[in-house]
Design a protein around this motif. Structure first.
Motif, PDB file in Angstrom:
ATOM      1  N   VAL A   5       0.856  -1.187   0.000  1.00 11.63           N
ATOM      2  CA  VAL A   5       0.000   0.000   0.000  1.00 11.63           C
ATOM      3  C   VAL A   5       0.893   1.238   0.000  1.00 11.63           C
ATOM      4  O   VAL A   5       1.792   1.364   0.832  1.00 11.63           O
ATOM      5  CB  VAL A   5      -0.908   0.024   1.259  1.00 11.63           C
ATOM      6  N   GLN A   6       0.671   2.126  -0.957  1.00 19.56           N
ATOM      7  CA  GLN A   6       1.441   3.374  -0.988  1.00 19.56           C
ATOM      8  C   GLN A   6       0.531   4.493  -0.491  1.00 19.56           C
ATOM      9  O   GLN A   6      -0.326   4.968  -1.226  1.00 19.56           O
ATOM     10  CB  GLN A   6       1.937   3.656  -2.394  1.00 19.56           C
ATOM     11  N   VAL A   7       0.731   4.858   0.747  1.00 21.56           N
ATOM     12  CA  VAL A   7      -0.111   5.884   1.348  1.00 21.56           C
ATOM     13  C   VAL A   7       0.272   7.254   0.786  1.00 21.56           C
ATOM     14  O   VAL A   7      -0.580   8.093   0.505  1.00 21.56           O
ATOM     15  CB  VAL A   7       0.043   5.874   2.885  1.00 21.56           C
ATOM     16  N   ASP A   8       1.580   7.458   0.638  1.00 19.95           N
ATOM     17  CA  ASP A   8       2.042   8.707   0.025  1.00 19.95           C
ATOM     18  C   ASP A   8       2.556   8.393  -1.373  1.00 19.95           C
ATOM     19  O   ASP A   8       3.250   7.394  -1.582  1.00 19.95           O
ATOM     20  CB  ASP A   8       3.154   9.328   0.869  1.00 19.95           C
ATOM     21  N   CYS A   9       2.236   9.270  -2.283  1.00 20.54           N
ATOM     22  CA  CYS A   9       2.591   9.067  -3.690  1.00 20.54           C
ATOM     23  C   CYS A   9       4.117   8.958  -3.849  1.00 20.54           C
ATOM     24  O   CYS A   9       4.852   9.748  -3.271  1.00 20.54           O
ATOM     25  CB  CYS A   9       2.053  10.273  -4.467  1.00 20.54           C
ATOM     26  N   PRO A  10       4.612   7.985  -4.597  1.00 25.85           N
ATOM     27  CA  PRO A  10       6.066   7.876  -4.782  1.00 25.85           C
ATOM     28  C   PRO A  10       6.613   9.050  -5.585  1.00 25.85           C
ATOM     29  O   PRO A  10       5.875   9.650  -6.367  1.00 25.85           O
ATOM     30  CB  PRO A  10       6.213   6.575  -5.570  1.00 25.85           C
ATOM     31  N   GLU A  11       7.907   9.338  -5.399  1.00 27.59           N
ATOM     32  CA  GLU A  11       8.450  10.531  -6.054  1.00 27.59           C
ATOM     33  C   GLU A  11       8.532  10.384  -7.572  1.00 27.59           C
ATOM     34  O   GLU A  11       8.512  11.371  -8.291  1.00 27.59           O
ATOM     35  CB  GLU A  11       9.809  10.925  -5.473  1.00 27.59           C
ATOM     36  N   ASN A  12       8.621   9.155  -8.063  1.00 27.20           N
ATOM     37  CA  ASN A  12       8.624   8.944  -9.509  1.00 27.20           C
ATOM     38  C   ASN A  12       8.183   7.517  -9.821  1.00 27.20           C
ATOM     39  O   ASN A  12       7.966   6.724  -8.911  1.00 27.20           O
ATOM     40  CB  ASN A  12      10.014   9.239 -10.102  1.00 27.20           C
ATOM     41  N   VAL A  13       8.095   7.219 -11.112  1.00 28.35           N
ATOM     42  CA  VAL A  13       7.576   5.899 -11.488  1.00 28.35           C
ATOM     43  C   VAL A  13       8.550   4.784 -11.091  1.00 28.35           C
ATOM     44  O   VAL A  13       8.131   3.689 -10.712  1.00 28.35           O
ATOM     45  CB  VAL A  13       7.256   5.849 -12.999  1.00 28.35           C
ATOM     46  N   ASP A  14       9.842   5.063 -11.168  1.00 28.90           N
ATOM     47  CA  ASP A  14      10.798   4.025 -10.778  1.00 28.90           C
ATOM     48  C   ASP A  14      10.568   3.604  -9.330  1.00 28.90           C
ATOM     49  O   ASP A  14      10.567   2.412  -9.011  1.00 28.90           O
ATOM     50  CB  ASP A  14      12.248   4.522 -10.946  1.00 28.90           C
ATOM     51  N   THR A  15      10.383   4.584  -8.461  1.00 26.94           N
ATOM     52  CA  THR A  15      10.127   4.242  -7.052  1.00 26.94           C
ATOM     53  C   THR A  15       8.832   3.454  -6.935  1.00 26.94           C
ATOM     54  O   THR A  15       8.741   2.496  -6.168  1.00 26.94           O
ATOM     55  CB  THR A  15      10.076   5.518  -6.189  1.00 26.94           C
ATOM     56  N   TYR A  16       7.828   3.846  -7.727  1.00 31.81           N
ATOM     57  CA  TYR A  16       6.565   3.089  -7.732  1.00 31.81           C
ATOM     58  C   TYR A  16       6.848   1.620  -8.077  1.00 31.81           C
ATOM     59  O   TYR A  16       6.411   0.706  -7.389  1.00 31.81           O
ATOM     60  CB  TYR A  16       5.584   3.706  -8.745  1.00 31.81           C
ATOM     61  N   ILE A  17       7.613   1.414  -9.157  1.00 33.86           N
ATOM     62  CA  ILE A  17       7.887   0.046  -9.627  1.00 33.86           C
ATOM     63  C   ILE A  17       8.605  -0.776  -8.546  1.00 33.86           C
ATOM     64  O   ILE A  17       8.273  -1.929  -8.298  1.00 33.86           O
ATOM     65  CB  ILE A  17       8.727   0.084 -10.932  1.00 33.86           C
ATOM     66  N   HIS A  18       9.572  -0.152  -7.882  1.00 35.58           N
ATOM     67  CA  HIS A  18      10.305  -0.890  -6.850  1.00 35.58           C
ATOM     68  C   HIS A  18       9.429  -1.178  -5.639  1.00 35.58           C
ATOM     69  O   HIS A  18       9.475  -2.269  -5.076  1.00 35.58           O
ATOM     70  CB  HIS A  18      11.563  -0.130  -6.448  1.00 35.58           C
ATOM     71  N   ARG A  19       8.627  -0.192  -5.227  1.00 36.83           N
ATOM     72  CA  ARG A  19       7.755  -0.429  -4.062  1.00 36.83           C
ATOM     73  C   ARG A  19       6.780  -1.576  -4.330  1.00 36.83           C
ATOM     74  O   ARG A  19       6.691  -2.513  -3.553  1.00 36.83           O
ATOM     75  CB  ARG A  19       6.952   0.840  -3.750  1.00 36.83           C
ATOM     76  N   VAL A  20       6.065  -1.505  -5.451  1.00 35.51           N
ATOM     77  CA  VAL A  20       5.074  -2.567  -5.702  1.00 35.51           C
ATOM     78  C   VAL A  20       5.763  -3.906  -5.943  1.00 35.51           C
ATOM     79  O   VAL A  20       5.171  -4.958  -5.721  1.00 35.51           O
ATOM     80  CB  VAL A  20       4.109  -2.237  -6.886  1.00 35.51           C
ATOM     81  N   GLY A  21       7.021  -3.839  -6.347  1.00 34.77           N
ATOM     82  CA  GLY A  21       7.781  -5.068  -6.604  1.00 34.77           C
ATOM     83  C   GLY A  21       8.128  -5.860  -5.362  1.00 34.77           C
ATOM     84  O   GLY A  21       8.735  -6.924  -5.441  1.00 34.77           O
ATOM     85  N   ARG A  22       7.743  -5.363  -4.185  1.00 32.20           N
ATOM     86  CA  ARG A  22       7.967  -6.165  -2.965  1.00 32.20           C
ATOM     87  C   ARG A  22       6.926  -7.268  -2.852  1.00 32.20           C
ATOM     88  O   ARG A  22       6.982  -8.114  -1.987  1.00 32.20           O
ATOM     89  CB  ARG A  22       7.921  -5.299  -1.697  1.00 32.20           C
TER      90      ARG A  22
END
Ligand code: ADP
Ligand code: MG
Length: 666
Positions: free
Chosen positions: A354-371
């Protein structure tokens, strides 16, 4: 069976023959025909290690990258999260050392660099597992341990798994630590290691390494920057991007959803989400240590019905490692984390990210959801977007081929925790303090984001946000701007920071240290033209934040005919972004003239006393810490853009044992 010398000779002869066979097969290996690890020409020791660890079939990145790396090529490996990149570089490391017949006496032959300690630890665990039949030595160097002990061992270590800061510390401080024999340099999460946060350490490390070496770079979001590649002196690198033509850039088993939610509603939604997922394993990302700590402390008192944990960079290392292991073991729990947990970590069976705060960029999004959704497992991801973020963020997600769909939350399932948080803050000043820090840090993080199409501080309902944290009104914030080369903004929060783990908070926003001369040039948009009282100035000398007493602030505001009880937010150019009525509550953080001078003077005296106590306590703690940890490492981890921090901590036990496991093979 021959004994003694004869037997050793026979073994050597066998191994020489095996070496010859393996290297001749390597010349003709065709990656298209590889299905299993046993189809790759590998040493028996590696094949046994892989089999005993339960690995049989290769993944795509392993099939493509391992043969090239075994042939000595420089490789830039890109593959989705959870697709097996770790073995794609560890197997070549083991094999190259085996083929070169290196021994512990040769010192460091392979360096594997990771951006975080937990990831280094995890890589080291896999190395110990698959490399257990080999005879070389391996070591984990991530700081926190006794430097002296590490210094003695490091010279006999062939494969070093490390974080950049601690490695650099050894390069600087450990006599007889050379990397002259280095054959292989591996950067895991390469794009992260090559970005601004690590540039100083990495440049210094590379200067100490022989130019003639093999370099392997791996990441799910690989760098293609010519500058980065030039920095690493890559030789005709092979770009292996196995999912480049895939329809989506995230794992296909990952279901991604988003909801649009106002900032003041986020905690209610999060709490309600936890309450309805108590049997699952959840990883929850927030934008800063402060947010994580506040949400952790409040939610564990609210008892949503599953174990709650928190992981962030500033925790003591022992605690951090214990939490990491605890979360790995559990089948149902919620872990609140900063981006320190965004990359590389292979927590088993996470159901939701769950990303409560928006990630700073798409790469961070990809790594976070990749857990989650790692190696053939399913997983789900929920992104909470504020109305002001949704259009911009959805656009960039689509551009990067991320399939995400909107879902609605059932309003009947949403509980409000606001009144409970307000009660916590009213009863507990420490809690109120955390809430205030959370408010300020969140605004900081939004303000510092570079993508203004997504992050727009102007559109934030700040007063309502403060209320949602349990505060009676928004703390006042001042934006300061450096008049120097960079657009570096500092925030000043008129509250005290007595959080022992957060000594360096004011450092968080500085891209580089601010010298005394630069400080005198600092332009405060409130144009603070009256010098602070001497005693206060003395205490804050050398600090980036000037202490401004409430009396001075009130006088200044009177002089400037600023409308009182109004919060003003400035942009980088000094333009007023917003003005908001703060209301007249006792706690407003705005300046209440009605209370007038006597109250203010008393408050000033209290502030000075408190500051004195704080500095005293801080010095005491520093001395104590210095005594305890003669040694510290200085790895950097960035949590919000432009942020910087030091990690000083200790770890023993498990890491030590793991290190010995490999060493005992020598
Ligand atoms: P990445 O670095 O690409 O994110 P990891 O190397 O962490 O992925 O691997 C993800 C998971 O897949 C790990 O749990 C690992 O044990 C597992 N894994 C990797 N390679 C294989 C394989 N060939 N067969 C089975 N499982 C594998
Ligand atoms: Mg990885």
């Amino acid at each position: 069976m021959p004994r003694g010398k004869g037997r050793r000779k026979l073994r050597r002869d066998d191994e020489t023959r095996e070496l010859r066979d393996v290297s001749s097969q390597l010349e003709t290996v065709n990656s298209a025909e590889i299905v299993k690890f046993s189809d790759i020409p590998l040493s028996k020791k590696s094949l046994d290690g892989l089999r005993e660890s339960g690995y049989s079939e290769v993944t795509e990145i392993q099939r493509e990258a391992i043969p090239l790396a075994l042939q000595g090529r420089d490789v830039l490996g890109a593959a989705k999260t959870g697709s097996g990149k770790t073995l794609a570089f560890l197997i070549p490391v083991l094999e190259r050392l085996w083929a070169g017949q290196w021994t512990p006496l040769d010192g460091v032959v392979a360096l594997i660099i990771s951006p975080t300690r937990e990831l280094a630890y995890q890589i080291f665990e896999v190395l110990c597992k698959v490399g257990k039949n080999h005879d070389f030595s391996g070591g984990l160097v991530i700081g926190g341990k006794n430097l002296k002990e590490e210094q003695e061992r490091i010279q006999k270590t062939n494969i070093l798994v490390c974080t950049p800061g601690r490695l650099l510390q050894h390069m600087d401080q450990t006599a007889h630590f050379y990397c002259d024999n280095l054959q292989l340099l591996v950067l895991d999460e390469a794009d992260r290691i090559l970005d601004l946060g690590f540039s100083h350490a990495i440049n210094a490390i590379i200067e100490n390494l022989p130019k003639k070496r093999q370099t392997l770079l791996f990441s799910a979001t690989q760098t293609r920057s010519v500058r980065d590649l030039a920095r690493l002196s890559l030789r005709d690198p092979e770009y292996v991007s196995v999912h480049e033509n895939a329809r989506f850039s995230t794992p296909h088993q990952l279901k991604q959803k988003y909801i649009v939610c106002d900032l003041p509603e986020k905690l209610n939604v999060l709490f309600s989400f936890l309450k309805s997922h108590t049997k699952l394993k959840l990883l929850i990302f927030l934008s800063s240590c402060k947010q994580v700590k506040f949400v952790y402390e409040t939610f564990r008192r609210l008892r949503p019905g599953l174990p709650i944990m928190a992981l962030y960079g500033r925790q003591k290392q022992l605690k951090r490692m214990a939490i990491y292991e605890d979360f790995c073991r559990r089948s149902a729990a919620a872990l609140f984390a900063t981006d320190v947990a965004a990359r590389g970590l292979d927590f088993p069976a996470v159901h939701w990210v769950v990303q409560v705060d928006c990630p700073e960029n798409v790469d961070t999004y990809i790594h976070r959801v990749g857990r989650t959704a790692r190696y053939e497992k399913d997983g789900q991801a929920l992104l909470i977007l504020m109305p002001s973020e949704s259009e911009g963020m959805l656009k960039v997600l689509e551009e990067k081929r991320i399939p995400i769909e909107e879902i609605q939350i059932n309003p009947k399932k949403v509980f409000s925790v606001t009144s409970k948080l307000a009660a916590f803050c009213a009863q507990d000043t420490e809690m109120k303090h955390w809430a205030q820090r959370t408010f300020v840090t969140y605004l900081k993080s939004v303000y510092l984001q570079s993508n203004k199409d997504i992050f727009n501080i102007e559109k934030l309902p700040t007063d309502e946000f403060a209320l949602s944290l349990g505060l009676s009104a928004a703390p006042k914030i001042r934006f300061k701007k450096e008049s120097t080369r960079h657009d570096v903004c500092k925030f000043d929060f008129c509250g005290d920071d007595d959080d022992e783990e957060d000594d360096e908070d004011t450092e968080l926003l500085k891209l580089k240290p601010v010298s005394a001369t630069e400080l005198t040039e600092t332009e405060d948009f409130f144009d603070d033209d009256e010098p602070p009282r001497d005693n206060v100035r003395k205490k804050t000398k050398g600090s980036a934040i000037k202490a401004v007493t409430r009396v001075q602030a009130a006088k200044k505001l009177k002089r400037k005919r600023v409308q009182l009880n109004t919060k003003i937010v400035f942009d980088e150019e000094g333009q007023v972004l917003m003005e908001m009525k703060c209301g007249g509550e006792e706690d407003s953080g705005g300046i209440d003239v009605a209370e007038a001078e006597s109250g203010l003077r008393k408050a000033d005296r209290d502030d000075v006393d408190r500051e004195r106590e704080r500095v005293k306590a801080k010095h005491k703690a520093q001395k104590k810490r210095k005594r305890r940890h003669d040694n510290s490492d200085n790895d950097e981890e960035k949590e919000t853009s432009g942020s910087k921090k030091k990690l000083v901590s200790s770890d023993e036990g498990n890491l030590e044992q793991l290190a010995l496991k490999l060493l005992s093979n020598t």
